[in-house]
Design a protein around this motif. Structure first.
Motif, PDB file in Angstrom:
ATOM      1  N   PRO A 199       1.022  -1.048   0.343  1.00 32.89           N
ATOM      2  CA  PRO A 199       0.289   0.072  -0.167  1.00 32.89           C
ATOM      3  C   PRO A 199       1.023   1.378   0.714  1.00 32.89           C
ATOM      4  O   PRO A 199       1.942   1.631   0.146  1.00 32.89           O
ATOM      5  N   LEU A 200       0.008   2.167  -0.245  1.00 34.40           N
ATOM      6  CA  LEU A 200       0.740   3.904  -0.645  1.00 34.40           C
ATOM      7  C   LEU A 200       0.247   4.344   1.124  1.00 34.40           C
ATOM      8  O   LEU A 200      -1.002   4.163   1.416  1.00 34.40           O
ATOM      9  N   ILE A 201       1.230   4.934   1.926  1.00 31.49           N
ATOM     10  CA  ILE A 201       0.552   5.535   3.627  1.00 31.49           C
ATOM     11  C   ILE A 201       1.215   7.115   2.664  1.00 31.49           C
ATOM     12  O   ILE A 201       1.721   7.419   2.774  1.00 31.49           O
ATOM     13  N   LEU A 202       0.206   7.782   2.825  1.00 31.12           N
ATOM     14  CA  LEU A 202       0.261   9.588   2.748  1.00 31.12           C
ATOM     15  C   LEU A 202      -0.487   9.785   4.117  1.00 31.12           C
ATOM     16  O   LEU A 202      -1.545   9.480   5.062  1.00 31.12           O
ATOM     17  N   ASN A 203       0.130  10.377   5.041  1.00 30.44           N
ATOM     18  CA  ASN A 203       0.561  11.614   5.223  1.00 30.44           C
ATOM     19  C   ASN A 203      -0.418  13.079   5.690  1.00 30.44           C
ATOM     20  O   ASN A 203       0.069  13.960   4.835  1.00 30.44           O
ATOM     21  N   VAL A 204      -2.153  12.366   5.827  1.00 30.66           N
ATOM     22  CA  VAL A 204      -2.424  14.242   5.282  1.00 30.66           C
ATOM     23  C   VAL A 204      -2.210  15.273   5.563  1.00 30.66           C
ATOM     24  O   VAL A 204      -2.490  16.007   5.205  1.00 30.66           O
ATOM     25  N   VAL A 205      -1.589  15.791   7.357  1.00 35.97           N
ATOM     26  CA  VAL A 205      -1.355  16.899   7.467  1.00 35.97           C
ATOM     27  C   VAL A 205      -0.214  17.645   7.355  1.00 35.97           C
ATOM     28  O   VAL A 205       0.017  18.545   6.388  1.00 35.97           O
ATOM     29  N   ASN A 206       0.983  16.497   6.255  1.00 37.01           N
ATOM     30  CA  ASN A 206       2.281  16.799   6.425  1.00 37.01           C
ATOM     31  C   ASN A 206       2.831  17.038   4.867  1.00 37.01           C
ATOM     32  O   ASN A 206       3.817  17.040   4.165  1.00 37.01           O
ATOM     33  N   GLY A 207       2.208  16.125   4.200  1.00 32.70           N
ATOM     34  CA  GLY A 207       1.986  15.405   2.341  1.00 32.70           C
ATOM     35  C   GLY A 207       3.761  14.540   2.552  1.00 32.70           C
ATOM     36  O   GLY A 207       4.233  14.949   1.452  1.00 32.70           O
ATOM     37  N   ARG A 208       3.622  14.382   3.292  1.00 33.39           N
ATOM     38  CA  ARG A 208       4.998  13.046   3.197  1.00 33.39           C
ATOM     39  C   ARG A 208       4.403  12.170   3.589  1.00 33.39           C
ATOM     40  O   ARG A 208       2.860  11.386   3.390  1.00 33.39           O
ATOM     41  N   ALA A 209       4.918  10.582   2.149  1.00 36.92           N
ATOM     42  CA  ALA A 209       4.177   9.879   2.034  1.00 36.92           C
ATOM     43  C   ALA A 209       5.277   8.571   1.402  1.00 36.92           C
ATOM     44  O   ALA A 209       5.907   8.838   0.980  1.00 36.92           O
ATOM     45  N   LEU A 210       4.690   7.471   1.658  1.00 32.80           N
ATOM     46  CA  LEU A 210       5.743   5.998   0.890  1.00 32.80           C
ATOM     47  C   LEU A 210       5.097   5.183   0.325  1.00 32.80           C
ATOM     48  O   LEU A 210       3.428   4.402   0.963  1.00 32.80           O
ATOM     49  N   GLN A 211       5.847   4.080  -0.155  1.00 32.87           N
ATOM     50  CA  GLN A 211       5.610   2.537  -0.691  1.00 32.87           C
ATOM     51  C   GLN A 211       5.618   1.869   0.873  1.00 32.87           C
ATOM     52  O   GLN A 211       6.803   1.714   0.439  1.00 32.87           O
ATOM     53  N   HIS A 212       4.679   0.800   1.144  1.00 33.96           N
ATOM     54  CA  HIS A 212       4.988   0.369   2.504  1.00 33.96           C
ATOM     55  C   HIS A 212       4.797  -1.462   1.803  1.00 33.96           C
ATOM     56  O   HIS A 212       3.694  -1.502   1.609  1.00 33.96           O
ATOM     57  N   VAL A 213       5.520  -2.308   2.267  1.00 35.17           N
ATOM     58  CA  VAL A 213       5.273  -3.385   1.541  1.00 35.17           C
ATOM     59  C   VAL A 213       5.357  -3.623   2.617  1.00 35.17           C
ATOM     60  O   VAL A 213       6.134  -4.213   3.871  1.00 35.17           O
ATOM     61  N   ILE A 214       4.121  -4.464   2.962  1.00 35.36           N
ATOM     62  CA  ILE A 214       3.487  -5.727   4.399  1.00 35.36           C
ATOM     63  C   ILE A 214       4.018  -6.906   3.988  1.00 35.36           C
ATOM     64  O   ILE A 214       4.272  -7.802   3.210  1.00 35.36           O
ATOM     65  N   GLN A 215       5.118  -7.085   5.416  1.00 41.22           N
ATOM     66  CA  GLN A 215       5.500  -8.522   5.533  1.00 41.22           C
ATOM     67  C   GLN A 215       5.064  -9.118   6.800  1.00 41.22           C
ATOM     68  O   GLN A 215       4.572  -8.095   7.797  1.00 41.22           O
ATOM     69  N   GLY A 216       5.265 -10.088   6.677  1.00 46.48           N
ATOM     70  CA  GLY A 216       4.815 -11.125   8.154  1.00 46.48           C
ATOM     71  C   GLY A 216       3.922 -12.079   8.419  1.00 46.48           C
ATOM     72  O   GLY A 216       3.606 -12.292   7.204  1.00 46.48           O
ATOM     73  N   LYS A 217       2.548 -12.449   9.366  1.00 45.36           N
ATOM     74  CA  LYS A 217       2.548 -13.294   8.796  1.00 45.36           C
ATOM     75  C   LYS A 217       0.893 -12.827   7.840  1.00 45.36           C
ATOM     76  O   LYS A 217       0.566 -13.535   7.598  1.00 45.36           O
ATOM     77  N   LYS A 218       0.405 -12.218   8.048  1.00 46.59           N
ATOM     78  CA  LYS A 218      -1.048 -11.461   7.215  1.00 46.59           C
ATOM     79  C   LYS A 218      -0.202 -10.926   6.213  1.00 46.59           C
ATOM     80  O   LYS A 218       0.229  -9.704   6.700  1.00 46.59           O
ATOM     81  N   THR A 219      -0.580 -11.421   4.743  1.00 44.21           N
ATOM     82  CA  THR A 219      -0.005 -10.667   3.605  1.00 44.21           C
ATOM     83  C   THR A 219      -0.890 -10.700   2.625  1.00 44.21           C
ATOM     84  O   THR A 219      -2.241 -11.713   3.425  1.00 44.21           O
ATOM     85  N   TYR A 220      -0.950  -9.879   1.809  1.00 42.00           N
ATOM     86  CA  TYR A 220      -2.299 -10.557   0.782  1.00 42.00           C
ATOM     87  C   TYR A 220      -1.495 -10.073  -0.487  1.00 42.00           C
ATOM     88  O   TYR A 220      -0.189  -9.873  -0.781  1.00 42.00           O
ATOM     89  N   SER A 221      -1.789 -10.414  -1.973  1.00 44.24           N
ATOM     90  CA  SER A 221      -1.008 -10.140  -2.794  1.00 44.24           C
ATOM     91  C   SER A 221      -1.317  -9.050  -3.470  1.00 44.24           C
ATOM     92  O   SER A 221      -2.076  -7.930  -2.875  1.00 44.24           O
TER      93      SER A 221
END
Lengths: 74, 133
Positions: free
Chosen positions: B97-119
């Motif tokens: 997912p892309l995660i955006l901080n709507v207050v300061n305009g910073r954003a990143l793509q975050h790769v989910i890892q761990g026991k719960k993953t998605y396609s």
């Protein structure tokens, strides 16, 4: 590429704040422990490659707004 | 809310890109992230909660630190869509997912890892018909 030989229980350091520890070796599997600052992202390379491919596919397209209009939320 | 976001090279495969504008595509449930540096680069994105009842993204310490998030409500989660032909075969990347901080305009793509993953190629259009309304 730099090649180093390490034994189980030994480590290598990247700069002074990232440690890669050889936790165990069994057959062709190596278990690594990685100690790094919280802002360092550690990912399996095949996962990175999968996301790169997915992003590149998604970026290289134009879209038909009429089709987007028809797609409804749940 | 900010309309321009700084990804600082975090979109994998697009490390050279920083700034994107974020806008609703009018009259649709889709949004557009348009690179401000390369006009040919754009992503169609969705808000996952519009399409999926149960989706969880853990805001890791790395994400919170990088985005300087003050509270969870400041984070907007988006997923990149890959449009395919036929349209009903389109997929969405729930694993990064892309995660955006709507207050300061910073954003990143975050790769989910761990026991719960998605396609990274989840079908998401249900009952879509090109002839339908």
């Amino acid at each position: 590429m730099l090649i180093l030989t390490r034994k189980k229980g030994q480590s290598i350091m990247l700069d002074q704040n990232i440690e890669i520890h050889i936790a165990s070796v069994e057959g062709d599997q190596v278990k690594l422990g990685i100690k790094a600052p919280k802002d360092v992202v550690v990912l399996r390379k095949e996962l990175v490659e999968e996301i790169v491919t997915s992003n590149q596919e998604a970026a290289a397209q134009s879209f038909d707004i009429q089709l987007l209009k028809k797609a409804k939320k749940r | 809310m900010q309309s321009n976001f700084s990804f600082r090279g975090s979109i994998l495969g697009f490390e050279r890109l920083d700034m994107f504008s974020f806008n609703l595509i009018p009259d649709t449930a889709f949004y557009q992230l348009q690179s401000l540096e390369e006009k040919d680069i754009q992503f169609v994105v969705i808000n996952p909660f519009d399409w999926m009842t149960k989706y969880e993204v853990e805001l890791t310490e790395q994400v919170i630190t990088e985005l300087e998030l003050q509270e969870p409500n400041d984070a907007l989660v988006l997923n990149i869509v890959t449009l395919r032909t036929p349209f009903s075969n389109s997929t969405v990347n729930y694993s990064a997912p892309l995660i955006l901080n709507v207050v300061n305009g910073r954003a990143l793509q975050h790769v989910i890892q761990g026991k719960k993953t998605y396609s990274s190629r989840s079908p998401f259009l249900m009952n879509f018909s090109e002839e339908g309304n």
